[in-house]
Design an enzyme around this catalytic site. Structure first.
Site, PDB file in Angstrom:
ATOM      1  N   TRP A   1       0.816  -1.224   0.000  1.00 24.44           N
ATOM      2  CA  TRP A   1       0.000   0.000   0.000  1.00 24.44           C
ATOM      3  C   TRP A   1       0.847   1.271   0.000  1.00 24.44           C
ATOM      4  O   TRP A   1       0.312   2.373  -0.099  1.00 24.44           O
ATOM      5  CB  TRP A   1      -0.946   0.007   1.217  1.00 24.44           C
ATOM      6  CG  TRP A   1      -1.988  -1.070   1.170  1.00 24.44           C
ATOM      7  CD1 TRP A   1      -2.130  -2.039   0.195  1.00 24.44           C
ATOM      8  CD2 TRP A   1      -3.025  -1.318   2.128  1.00 24.44           C
ATOM      9  NE1 TRP A   1      -3.193  -2.864   0.502  1.00 24.44           N
ATOM     10  CE2 TRP A   1      -3.756  -2.446   1.684  1.00 24.44           C
ATOM     11  CE3 TRP A   1      -3.406  -0.705   3.322  1.00 24.44           C
ATOM     12  CZ2 TRP A   1      -4.842  -2.954   2.388  1.00 24.44           C
ATOM     13  CZ3 TRP A   1      -4.492  -1.210   4.030  1.00 24.44           C
ATOM     14  CH2 TRP A   1      -5.196  -2.330   3.555  1.00 24.44           C
ATOM     15  N   LYS A   2       2.148   1.107   0.183  1.00 28.07           N
ATOM     16  CA  LYS A   2       3.055   2.264   0.247  1.00 28.07           C
ATOM     17  C   LYS A   2       2.537   3.288   1.269  1.00 28.07           C
ATOM     18  O   LYS A   2       1.948   2.892   2.268  1.00 28.07           O
ATOM     19  CB  LYS A   2       3.243   2.870  -1.151  1.00 28.07           C
ATOM     20  CG  LYS A   2       3.651   1.793  -2.164  1.00 28.07           C
ATOM     21  CD  LYS A   2       4.198   2.328  -3.453  1.00 28.07           C
ATOM     22  CE  LYS A   2       4.564   1.157  -4.353  1.00 28.07           C
ATOM     23  NZ  LYS A   2       5.194   1.562  -5.601  1.00 28.07           N
TER      24      LYS A   2
ATOM     25  N   GLU B   1      11.256  -6.714  -9.617  1.00 35.39           N
ATOM     26  CA  GLU B   1      10.517  -5.489  -9.911  1.00 35.39           C
ATOM     27  C   GLU B   1      11.386  -4.566 -10.747  1.00 35.39           C
ATOM     28  O   GLU B   1      12.211  -3.812 -10.193  1.00 35.39           O
ATOM     29  CB  GLU B   1      10.161  -4.774  -8.605  1.00 35.39           C
ATOM     30  CG  GLU B   1       9.184  -5.536  -7.743  1.00 35.39           C
ATOM     31  CD  GLU B   1       8.344  -4.579  -6.907  1.00 35.39           C
ATOM     32  OE1 GLU B   1       7.111  -4.640  -7.023  1.00 35.39           O
ATOM     33  OE2 GLU B   1       8.901  -3.754  -6.177  1.00 35.39           O
TER      34      GLU B   1
ATOM     35  N   GLY C   1       1.444  -2.717  -6.277  1.00 35.35           N
ATOM     36  CA  GLY C   1       1.417  -1.413  -5.622  1.00 35.35           C
ATOM     37  C   GLY C   1       0.082  -0.733  -5.861  1.00 35.35           C
ATOM     38  O   GLY C   1      -0.923  -1.039  -5.219  1.00 35.35           O
ATOM     39  N   GLY C   2       0.061   0.178  -6.834  1.00 37.01           N
ATOM     40  CA  GLY C   2      -1.125   0.985  -7.114  1.00 37.01           C
ATOM     41  C   GLY C   2      -2.440   0.222  -7.146  1.00 37.01           C
ATOM     42  O   GLY C   2      -3.428   0.647  -6.525  1.00 37.01           O
TER      43      GLY C   2
HETATM   44  P1  PGA Z   1       3.046  -0.641  -8.860  1.00 38.69           P
HETATM   45  O1  PGA Z   1       4.112  -0.829  -7.668  1.00 38.69           O
HETATM   46  O2  PGA Z   1       2.210  -1.885  -8.895  1.00 38.69           O
HETATM   47  O3  PGA Z   1       2.271   0.566  -8.480  1.00 38.69           O
HETATM   48  O4  PGA Z   1       3.830  -0.482 -10.111  1.00 38.69           O
HETATM   49  C1  PGA Z   1       4.708  -2.063  -7.417  1.00 38.69           C
HETATM   50  C2  PGA Z   1       5.625  -1.963  -6.237  1.00 38.69           C
HETATM   51  O5  PGA Z   1       6.208  -0.885  -6.035  1.00 38.69           O
HETATM   52  O6  PGA Z   1       5.788  -2.913  -5.458  1.00 38.69           O
END
Ligand code: PGA
Length: 252
Positions: A10-11, A167, A234-235
């Site tokens: 979720w950052k 990643e 992430g997003g």
């Molecule tokens: P993202 O991020 O799916 O928004 O590209 C992936 C991550 O940073 O783990």
């Protein structure tokens, strides 16, 4: 054979009330998604709330970062023991945003990885090349360097507990995912590096996740790519229906 693993990173999103709502929706929607392990990694301040929502469900809790010491004068940091006590079973280590924005070296990532393992957390070790590195043909060298430094000193039995996330930095948050072929090529290389470091049996049991702009519309293809055993999202993990659609692609 371990089940596929899908992690929602979720950052820095999700104040407590928002986190509760999102976790509840994911809990409700994932009840029948058997055969896949699901981890939610909210910000530190929402761990307690997400743990409460996830209790008794199939959702596991993860943190986004960790310090390597057990305690001490490290203002702003959180130790592996604290995370374990807060209910985390996973922790993301060496995410490219940490490496890039917070200057985490391979050395620091190695220390974090070892400390996490010592506390019984399952680290999700992120590796990946920048666009410039890919463009100049350095992808495999970068991955081998990141993986080699992080895993070198570990016992084989410890390597078995590490989840690897490939990643590509250029794919994170850009909407531009790696193709299934690009992901497979790197995942195959990671698998062979793991074999060199830990032997065939242990290497075969390690999960290698793909991360970088995973969305409901590309998850099915990525999930079928060779050597892809899950996703770090992430997003798209901030919308319950999108995250659930991605998880569904990994249900065996
Ligand atoms: P993202 O991020 O799916 O928004 O590209 C992936 C991550 O940073 O783990």
């Amino acid at each position: 054979m371990k089940p596929p693993l899908v992690v929602g990173n979720w950052k820095m999103h999700g104040a407590e009330s928002e986190a509760r709502r999102l976790a509840r929706r994911i809990r409700r929607g994932s009840g029948r998604m058997r055969g896949v392990e699901i981890v939610l990694a909210p910000p530190f301040t929402a761990l307690h709330e997400v743990r409460r929502v996830a209790r008794g469900s199939r959702l596991a809790l993860g943190a986004q970062d960790v310090h390597w010491e057990a305690q001490g004068a490290f203002t702003g940091e959180i130790s592996p023991q604290m995370l374990a006590e807060a209910g985390c079973s996973f922790v993301i280590v060496g995410h490219s945003e940490r490496r890039r924005l917070f200057h985490e070296s391979n050395q620091i990532v190695t220390q974090k990885l070892s400390a996490a393992l010592l506390s019984g957390l399952r680290p999700i070790l992120c590796v990946g090349e920048t666009w410039e590195e890919r463009r100049t043909g350095k992808t495999m060298r970068v991955i081998a360097g990141q993986l080699g430094t992080a895993l070198k000193g570990l016992e084989k039995s410890a390597i078995e507990k590490v989840e690897i996330a490939y990643e590509p930095v250029w794919a994170i948050g850009t909407g531009r995912n790696a193709t299934a072929d690009q992901a497979s090529e790197v995942h195959l290389r990671i698998r062979s590096l793991l074999k060199e470091l830990a032997g065939t049996r242990i290497a075969a049991g390690c999960r290698i996740l793909y991360g970088g702009s995973v969305r409901p519309d590309n998850a099915a293809e990525l999930s079928r790519a060779r050597e892809v055993s899950g996703a770090l999202v992430g997003g798209a993990s901030l919308k319950a229906e999108d995250f659930l659609a991605i998880v569904r692609c990994f249900v065996p």
